[in-house]
Design an enzyme around this catalytic site. Structure first.
Site, short mmCIF file in Angstrom:
data_model
loop_
_atom_site.label_atom_id
_atom_site.label_comp_id
_atom_site.label_asym_id
_atom_site.label_seq_id
_atom_site.Cartn_x
_atom_site.Cartn_y
_atom_site.Cartn_z
N SER A 1 18.54 6.13 -8.13
CA SER A 1 17.49 6.34 -7.13
C SER A 1 16.64 7.56 -7.47
O SER A 1 15.79 7.98 -6.70
CB SER A 1 18.10 6.52 -5.74
OG SER A 1 19.06 7.55 -5.75
N LYS B 1 14.68 4.99 1.34
CA LYS B 1 13.69 6.06 1.15
C LYS B 1 12.33 5.59 0.65
O LYS B 1 11.30 6.08 1.12
CB LYS B 1 14.27 7.11 0.17
CG LYS B 1 15.38 7.95 0.81
CD LYS B 1 16.05 8.86 -0.18
CE LYS B 1 17.20 8.24 -0.93
NZ LYS B 1 18.25 7.59 -0.10
N GLN C 1 20.64 3.28 0.01
CA GLN C 1 19.79 3.95 -0.97
C GLN C 1 18.36 3.38 -0.93
O GLN C 1 17.41 4.04 -1.34
CB GLN C 1 20.40 3.77 -2.37
CG GLN C 1 19.60 4.38 -3.48
CD GLN C 1 20.39 4.48 -4.76
OE1 GLN C 1 21.31 5.29 -4.87
NE2 GLN C 1 20.06 3.65 -5.74
N GLU D 1 -11.69 -0.89 4.57
CA GLU D 1 -10.95 -2.11 4.23
C GLU D 1 -9.58 -1.78 3.66
O GLU D 1 -8.58 -2.44 3.95
CB GLU D 1 -11.74 -2.93 3.21
CG GLU D 1 -13.05 -3.48 3.73
CD GLU D 1 -13.92 -4.01 2.60
OE1 GLU D 1 -13.53 -5.02 1.99
OE2 GLU D 1 -14.97 -3.40 2.32
N TYR E 1 28.92 4.74 5.03
CA TYR E 1 27.89 4.64 3.99
C TYR E 1 28.06 3.38 3.17
O TYR E 1 29.16 2.98 2.81
CB TYR E 1 27.93 5.87 3.06
CG TYR E 1 26.89 5.77 1.95
CD1 TYR E 1 25.58 6.16 2.19
CD2 TYR E 1 27.21 5.23 0.71
CE1 TYR E 1 24.61 6.04 1.21
CE2 TYR E 1 26.24 5.10 -0.29
CZ TYR E 1 24.93 5.51 -0.02
OH TYR E 1 23.98 5.37 -0.99
N ASN F 1 -20.47 -0.99 0.11
CA ASN F 1 -19.31 -1.60 0.76
C ASN F 1 -18.43 -0.56 1.47
O ASN F 1 -18.22 0.53 0.94
CB ASN F 1 -18.47 -2.35 -0.28
CG ASN F 1 -19.21 -3.53 -0.87
OD1 ASN F 1 -20.03 -4.15 -0.20
ND2 ASN F 1 -18.94 -3.82 -2.13
N THR G 1 -15.62 -8.24 24.80
CA THR G 1 -14.33 -8.90 24.90
C THR G 1 -14.50 -10.19 24.11
O THR G 1 -15.60 -10.75 24.09
CB THR G 1 -13.93 -9.21 26.36
OG1 THR G 1 -14.88 -10.13 26.89
CG2 THR G 1 -13.92 -7.95 27.23
N HIS G 2 -13.45 -10.62 23.43
CA HIS G 2 -13.53 -11.80 22.55
C HIS G 2 -14.61 -11.60 21.47
O HIS G 2 -15.14 -12.56 20.95
CB HIS G 2 -13.82 -13.08 23.33
CG HIS G 2 -12.96 -13.26 24.54
ND1 HIS G 2 -11.79 -13.97 24.52
CD2 HIS G 2 -13.09 -12.78 25.81
CE1 HIS G 2 -11.23 -13.94 25.73
NE2 HIS G 2 -12.01 -13.21 26.53
N LYS H 1 -25.52 -3.53 -3.10
CA LYS H 1 -24.37 -3.46 -2.21
C LYS H 1 -23.92 -2.04 -1.90
O LYS H 1 -23.93 -1.16 -2.75
CB LYS H 1 -23.19 -4.22 -2.82
CG LYS H 1 -23.42 -5.70 -2.90
CD LYS H 1 -23.17 -6.38 -1.58
CE LYS H 1 -21.68 -6.58 -1.42
NZ LYS H 1 -21.37 -7.18 -0.13
N ASN I 1 27.23 11.51 0.54
CA ASN I 1 26.84 10.75 1.74
C ASN I 1 26.25 11.66 2.82
O ASN I 1 25.23 11.33 3.43
CB ASN I 1 28.03 9.95 2.27
CG ASN I 1 28.53 8.94 1.26
OD1 ASN I 1 27.87 8.71 0.25
ND2 ASN I 1 29.67 8.35 1.52
N SER J 1 -21.18 -2.34 -5.87
CA SER J 1 -20.67 -3.54 -6.52
C SER J 1 -21.02 -3.47 -8.00
O SER J 1 -22.05 -2.93 -8.38
CB SER J 1 -21.33 -4.76 -5.89
OG SER J 1 -21.34 -5.84 -6.80
#
Ligand code: ARG
Length: 458
Positions: free
Chosen positions: A22, A324, A321, A289, A316, A284, A154-155, A282, A109, A276
């Site tokens: 790990s 994380k 492991q 996003e 344990y 963006n 709304t909607h 463009k 542990n 772009s």
């Protein structure tokens, strides 16, 4: 040879060695691991379990290792399996027997549980700072554009006009709840499991209060089995991150819509937009996003950790492991997203004329016209019907409620008088919503004041 190789006749296969390691994830916790070892060694000496000289050598050795890792001079070897082994091995190589006494009365542990708690406490503290900064930006933006009116939806259909500040402050309150969830995760992490050893505690006369205090924990865990196998604090954190990312994704979605040519409500700064490679025109909203997209990964980490923990017997298990990578990633992703969102909001241009033009469409005063009739005694359901018909008339004439004449209104109901014309403007509609928590300027001012008071109190 691993530090646990005594009962083995053969070393681990090199593939499984790497598969089981790990190190690449947990080396991020080297400072916490060293702090934990330092506290443990000091306590062992104070309790007479190791000598004061051994503890001093351990402290000096650990500090050398920390400096080497800071400087990038420490060689992490995947054969060490994890950060705990890597540091202990280096310590023993450097100082010999004193180093080999460090692991007295301790297990990886309780060590890993302690390190992880220390690590996430720090991460949560910076998340809280970044959350605070974003809320500050939202407040400032709301204040700067206090008189701007936009359509409320709304909607995603135009519903009633609202103050732009009111809309932004809705996110302020979401983020305030996120702060509460992060604080809760901090409290959950603030308990020290060190001294639980492998699972059952130890026969050495440890002073658990002493290590907990030295490491800055608020409390000591009460059950050694629970101490080494509790990962609720990581679940609390990934949950807090997931909800907060979900909130950011909603704000992102609105920024994306608002910055479209169709809406034009805001213009994102060049520094928070991309172009772009093929379409020269463009601009963006990539970063909005991207935050929206990263929300999926963070929520995935929550589900992944729930599945890792599901049905694990005490105490344990190596499964843990896997706790994380997703959690650390979730915390980092949220922190970066907070920072990015703060920049995006602080630098965006608010196009009040576009919002103002949009507010004129969509018959946003319709509820108020119905309320007008209801106030004059017409049952609300009937008033709703009358205004519905007026809207239909407008649609047929391709005009707005504001374009209707008093005669048009009176043809629909004789309850209408000249003052109906004053109820139709966006600022009249907004100004009428004086409910506590509503969108009228005085109600939003109260809200803003409370938001400021809250932030200042932190
Ligand atoms: N690398 C391990 C983890 O992250 C540390 C604890 C290992 N303990 C053990 N008995 N194998 O969970």
């Amino acid at each position: 040879m691993a530090l646990w190789s005594g009962r083995f006749e053969q070393g681990v296969d090199s593939f499984t060695q790497e598969f089981g390691a790990s190190l690449n994830v947990d080396k991020a916790m080297y400072k916490q691991d060293i702090a934990g070892s330092l506290a443990h060694a000091r306590m062992l000496a104070a309790q007479g379990i190791i000598s004061a000289e051994d503890a001093e050598q351990i402290a000096a050795g650990l500090s050398k290792i920390e400096n080497a890792i800071d400087a990038g001079d420490f060689v992490f070897d995947i054969n060490d399996e994890d950060v705990h082994m890597a540091i202990e091995r280096a310590l023993i190589e450097d100082i010999g027997d004193a180093g080999a006494r460090l692991h007295t009365g301790r297990s990886r542990n309780d060590q890993v549980a302690t390190d992880t708690r220390l690590y996430v406490k720090e991460r949560i503290a910076s998340l809280i700072a970044a959350n605070h900064a974003l809320r500050q930006v939202l407040l400032e933006k709301a204040e700067q554009h206090f008189d701007v009116i936009m359509p409320g939806y709304t909607h995603l259909q135009p519903a009633q006009p609202v103050l732009f500040a009111h809309h932004l402050l809705a996110y302020f309150w979401m983020l305030t709840r996120d702060y509460a969830r992060l604080s809760q995760a901090y409290l959950a992490a603030d308990v020290c499991p060190l001294g639980s050893a492998a699972l059952a505690g130890t026969s050495y006369p440890l002073n658990r209060e002493m290590t907990a205090q030295e490491l800055g924990f608020a409390a000591v865990s009460l059950n050694s089995l629970d101490g080494v196998s509790d990962r609720d604090y990581l679940l609390d954190l990934t949950y807090a991150c997931s909800v907060s990312m979900m909130h950011l994704s909603r704000l992102c979605e609105e920024l994306i819509l608002w910055s479209s040519a169709e809406f034009g409500f805001i213009t994102l700064a060049d520094s928070f937009s991309t172009g772009s490679s093929i379409m020269p025109q463009k601009k963006n909203p990539d970063f909005a996003e991207l935050i929206r997209g990263k929300t999926g990964r963070v929520a995935g980490s929550l589900v992944a950790l729930l599945m890792v923990m599901k049905a694990l017997p005490l105490a344990y298990n190596k499964d843990m492991q896997e706790d994380k990578e997703g959690t650390f990633d979730a915390a980092k992703t949220l922190e970066d997203s907070f920072i990015c969102m703060s920049g995006m909001i602080a630098t965006m241009q608010v196009n009040s004329e576009a919002m103002g033009a949009s507010v004129k469409k969509g018959f946003l005063a319709a509820t108020d016209v119905a309320d007008y009739l209801a106030a004059k005694g017409m049952p609300f359901r009937q008033a709703h019907e009358v205004v519905g018909n007026l809207v239909l008339t407008c649609e047929k004439r391709a005009c707005s409620l504001e374009d209707l004449t008093l005669e048009d209104f009176q043809a629909a109901s004789e309850l209408f008088e000249a003052d109906i014309m004053d109820c139709l403007t966006p600022s009249a509609v907004v100004g009428a919503r004086t409910t506590f928590g509503g969108t009228a300027p005085e109600a939003v001012a109260t809200q803003l004041k409370e938001a400021k008071r809250l932030l200042a109190a932190l």
